[in-house]
Design a protein around this motif. Structure first.
Motif: not given
Length: 406
Positions: A232-236, A238-245, A248-256
């Motif tokens: 759970i901690v690793a997932a949180a 990882t999500f926060s890390y890629f959300k900020k940096r 491509a991840f933000n593009h995928f997330l917003d599309k989803l």
């Protein structure tokens, strides 16, 4: 930190014009500037020193978008009342409850006293004042209608913040309830089920399959709880890390998010409302369309819509009408395109877009209310399955024994 250090509070004693001893407090960049300001006001300073900071000072609150909206509204009201800008900034700054916001506004006031325009001072603080805010303030200063444009900014910020809060509330409530449900389930599995397991061992009878499954889950969680927490901690993280940096991840997330049932519809309509409200505000301020679309892209709140608006900006820059650029984007509802076409023909783009924004903001309100109503029975079902299922599993052997005895 540097902005806050520009201003210091000083305690002073002196003699006024009537030769009466007096004392007070003043905020300035340095002791010398404080003395000069007091002299200008007619005081002869006999003693001055920095105001000591309290031993247990209150924790600094972050500056929120809501603080910026309140500032815009208060400053617009002050200027409309005929109060000079520097004096208005002083009143609004010293009257603010948030110490961080107070320091920010007094630093801006100090810049203005030093000869900067309000827009120039705001542009040096992009963390708090976005491009839209700065552009509208600059237009207002050049046209001599600063109070009018600040009122438009305040209205825009207030409506945007209101919509954000409603969406956040609609999404936060079910997530919070489900998180609590899973925590309660984990506590039951870790601490309550083992007690029942010991009780069942004393029966010496075969347990129902459902009860056996729950006990096995309990044993697994007791042994591997650290792995679950780690995942759970690793997932949180990882999500926060890629959300900020990661773009491509933000593009995928917003599309989803746009494709999710109900939630996707809310985000779609919210993005259209923000687009319309922002462009209406900038059009009313006389900002050129190409320049306005640059700011509008960042205000949509979704990367997919931001990319579409930037493509529209390129089309408009080559001479296309906004309506045709929107048709090619194939993401805007027909009603929005028709309202933009009418606005372009009649020269009333701001009024038409404001009507579109009002319509879609009301749509978002209704959808948020419907989502809240829809989530309540779903939450009850999930709670019933998680907590109720565990309780039933633990009492099944007891019921079985009672039936056998009967």
């Amino acid at each position: 930190m540097a902005e806050q250090s520009e201003q210091q509070d000083y305690l002073w004693e002196g003699i006024d014009k009537t030769k009466t001893k007096t004392k007070g407090e003043i905020t300035a960049r340095s002791e010398l500037i404080a003395k000069v300001e007091l002299k200008r006001q007619g005081y002869r300073v006999t003693k001055i020193k920095k105001k000591p900071k309290p031993l247990f000072s209150a924790r600094q609150k972050p500056i929120t978008s809501g603080d910026i909206a309140v500032f815009a509204r208060q400053l617009a009201t002050m200027l409309a009342s005929g109060i000079a800008l520097v004096q208005a900034m002083d009143i609004v700054g010293k009257g603010h409850e948030n110490p961080s916001m107070q320091a920010l506004l007094l630093a801006i006031k100090s810049d203005i006293e030093g000869g900067d325009s309000l827009a120039d001072s705001l542009k040096r603080r992009p963390l708090y004042f976005d491009e839209l805010f700065c552009n509208l303030v600059e237009s207002g200063e050049h046209a001599g209608v600063l109070e009018s444009l600040l009122a438009k900014i305040a209205t825009y910020k207030e409506k945007t913040e209101s919509m954000k809060k409603k969406i956040k509330k609609a999404l936060t409530y079910p997530i919070a309830v489900l998180v609590v449900a899973f925590i309660v389930t984990a506590i039951l599995l870790l601490f309550v089920v083992p007690v029942f397991e010991d009780l069942f061992k004393s029966f010496g009878a075969d347990l129902p399959s459902f009860t056996r499954m729950v006990i096995d889950m309990s044993k697994w969680l007791q042994q591997w709880w650290w792995l679950v927490v780690g995942i759970i901690v690793a997932a949180a993280y990882t999500f926060s890390y890629f959300k900020k940096r990661s773009l491509a991840f933000n593009h995928f997330l917003d599309k989803l998010l746009l494709q999710l049932p109900v939630v996707g519809l809310i985000i779609n309509k919210s993005a259209i409302a923000r687009f319309s409200r922002t462009l209406a505000t900038m059009s009313a301020a006389g900002v050129p369309l190409v320049e306005a679309l640059q700011s509008v892209a960042g205000a949509c709140g979704n990367i997919i819509y931001a990319e579409v608006v930037m493509k529209m900006r390129e089309d408009v820059a080559t001479g296309q009408r906004l309506q045709f650029a929107m048709q090619q984007a194939k993401i805007w509802p027909n009603m929005v395109q028709q309202m933009v076409a009418i606005g372009e023909e009649a020269g009333s783009m701001d009024a038409m877009l404001a009507k579109v924004a009002d319509f879609y903001e009301e749509e978002v309100d209704n959808l948020v209310d419907n989502l809240s109503s829809l989530m309540e029975p779903i939450i009850m079902v999930v709670l019933g399955i998680l907590v109720g299922g565990l309780i039933v599993a633990m009492y099944l052997p007891i019921f079985k024994m009672g039936a056998a005895v009967g």
